[in-house]
Design an enzyme around this catalytic site. Sequence first.
Site, PDB file in Angstrom:
ATOM      1  N   HIS A  13      -3.114   3.757 -49.222  1.00  0.00           N
ATOM      2  CA  HIS A  13      -4.478   3.864 -49.799  1.00  0.00           C
ATOM      3  C   HIS A  13      -5.313   4.777 -48.894  1.00  0.00           C
ATOM      4  CE1 HIS A  13      -8.020   1.747 -51.963  1.00  0.00           C
ATOM      5  NE2 HIS A  13      -8.500   2.804 -51.317  1.00  0.00           N
ATOM      6  N   HIS A  15      -8.226   8.196 -48.806  1.00  0.00           N
ATOM      7  CA  HIS A  15      -9.122   9.155 -49.458  1.00  0.00           C
ATOM      8  C   HIS A  15      -9.109  10.465 -48.674  1.00  0.00           C
ATOM      9  CE1 HIS A  15     -10.889   6.029 -52.042  1.00  0.00           C
ATOM     10  NE2 HIS A  15     -10.649   5.241 -51.001  1.00  0.00           N
ATOM     11  N   LYS A  95      -5.549   4.230 -60.835  1.00  0.00           N
ATOM     12  CA  LYS A  95      -6.487   3.410 -60.070  1.00  0.00           C
ATOM     13  C   LYS A  95      -7.631   2.947 -60.960  1.00  0.00           C
ATOM     14  CE  LYS A  95      -8.521   1.688 -56.381  1.00  0.00           C
ATOM     15  NZ  LYS A  95      -9.045   2.419 -55.244  1.00  0.00           N
ATOM     16  N   HIS A 132      -9.363  -1.712 -57.719  1.00  0.00           N
ATOM     17  CA  HIS A 132     -10.487  -2.034 -56.832  1.00  0.00           C
ATOM     18  C   HIS A 132     -11.067  -3.312 -57.421  1.00  0.00           C
ATOM     19  CE1 HIS A 132     -13.884  -0.913 -54.057  1.00  0.00           C
ATOM     20  NE2 HIS A 132     -14.324  -1.996 -54.700  1.00  0.00           N
ATOM     21  N   HIS A 167      -7.220  -3.470 -50.850  1.00  0.00           N
ATOM     22  CA  HIS A 167      -8.115  -3.823 -49.734  1.00  0.00           C
ATOM     23  C   HIS A 167      -8.745  -5.210 -49.853  1.00  0.00           C
ATOM     24  CE1 HIS A 167     -10.815  -2.136 -52.719  1.00  0.00           C
ATOM     25  NE2 HIS A 167     -10.604  -0.893 -52.352  1.00  0.00           N
ATOM     26  N   ASP A 240      -7.406   2.445 -46.655  1.00  0.00           N
ATOM     27  CA  ASP A 240      -8.679   2.759 -47.312  1.00  0.00           C
ATOM     28  C   ASP A 240      -9.543   3.630 -46.396  1.00  0.00           C
ATOM     29  OD1 ASP A 240     -10.613   2.908 -49.258  1.00  0.00           O
ATOM     30  OD2 ASP A 240     -11.466   0.936 -48.829  1.00  0.00           O
TER      31      ASP A 240
END
Length: 332
Positions: A13, A15, A95, A132, A167, A240
């Site tokens: 995970h 970004h 996602k 999420h 997460h 994350d």
Amino acid sequence: MQTIELPLPDDFHVHLRQGPALASYAKTVSKEFGRILVMPNTVPPIASAKAILDYRAEIKSAVPELETLMTFKLNSKYTAMDLEQMKLAGAVAGKYYPAGVTTNSEDGVSDFESVLPVISEMEKLGLVLCVHGEEPSAFCLDREKEFIKRVEFLSAKFPKLKIVFEHLSTAAAVEAVLRLPQNVVATLTVHHLLQTLDDVVGGSLSPHHFCKPLPKRPEDREALRQAAFSGNPKFFFGSDSAPHEKEKKEGPCGAAGVYSAPVAVPLLIEIFERAYKLNKLPDFIGGFGADFYGIPRHKEIRKYGKEDWIVPQIVNGAVPLFAGKTLHWHKI
Ligand code: NCD
Ligand code: ZN
């Protein structure tokens, strides 16, 4: 110097953003991880086969050696053909962002029912659903707990669908993942294993610790730690890591996201070492996630030495977790 060996770590995970910052974030991540699952909440979002191919090519051109597993942002408009093409383009997961719940999620899912046909196609195609898991309308500390019913619903309605509850931040979500069938798993971040809400707002306001989902109570953190240390293959690492420029975190409308990539592995070693659970770290960081996604475990080994170092105040224009603090383990 004391040393340990670990499998080359995976991060399920991450970004990386878009535009000029992408290359520098990708380079930093590639120093720490061999393989990453890239999140699709860029601007514009990754939501077509072409976007997946272009985004992957951009990452590859910045860091050829970084292995990327691609994702797309879920919406209700995809046809079965769109999904097939995104899979062919390299997507392994979609996602699910509830609308407005986190950074760049304004175009997320606002009507749960409307995405069920798309999720049904994903189940047929063997595409993983990453969620999420926060209910936007709930009070901020209750959002994850309130979302559990949706994960339960999805798991019951789509028994073959592989679901990742991303997460985790609450004991209730750990309990739910343990209770649900084998194809419902979870990622755990390093910051949620370390922090509680006190680290965000308990003293002075710490914008660089602000993230979604918010870290919660000490008992929640304890449940997350026990899950990480348990050796249960349902729990594996996803950082994350979510960099935002320093100014965007410190402004009047601070962005959510913790930049943990530069420190995640050294911190994990420290957390597992302190708990006398170092023997559980290889599977957590380089095993269970690969098994779940159906890809081979890395054979490459990485060595870490125990020697103090100070985390820089700024990395790639963003303030990393533990900035200015001393860590004890580093890659050698
Ligand atoms: C993430 C980001 O900045 O993209 N932010 C965060 O607080 N974790 C998005 C997300 O994963 O929620
Ligand atoms: Zn994220």
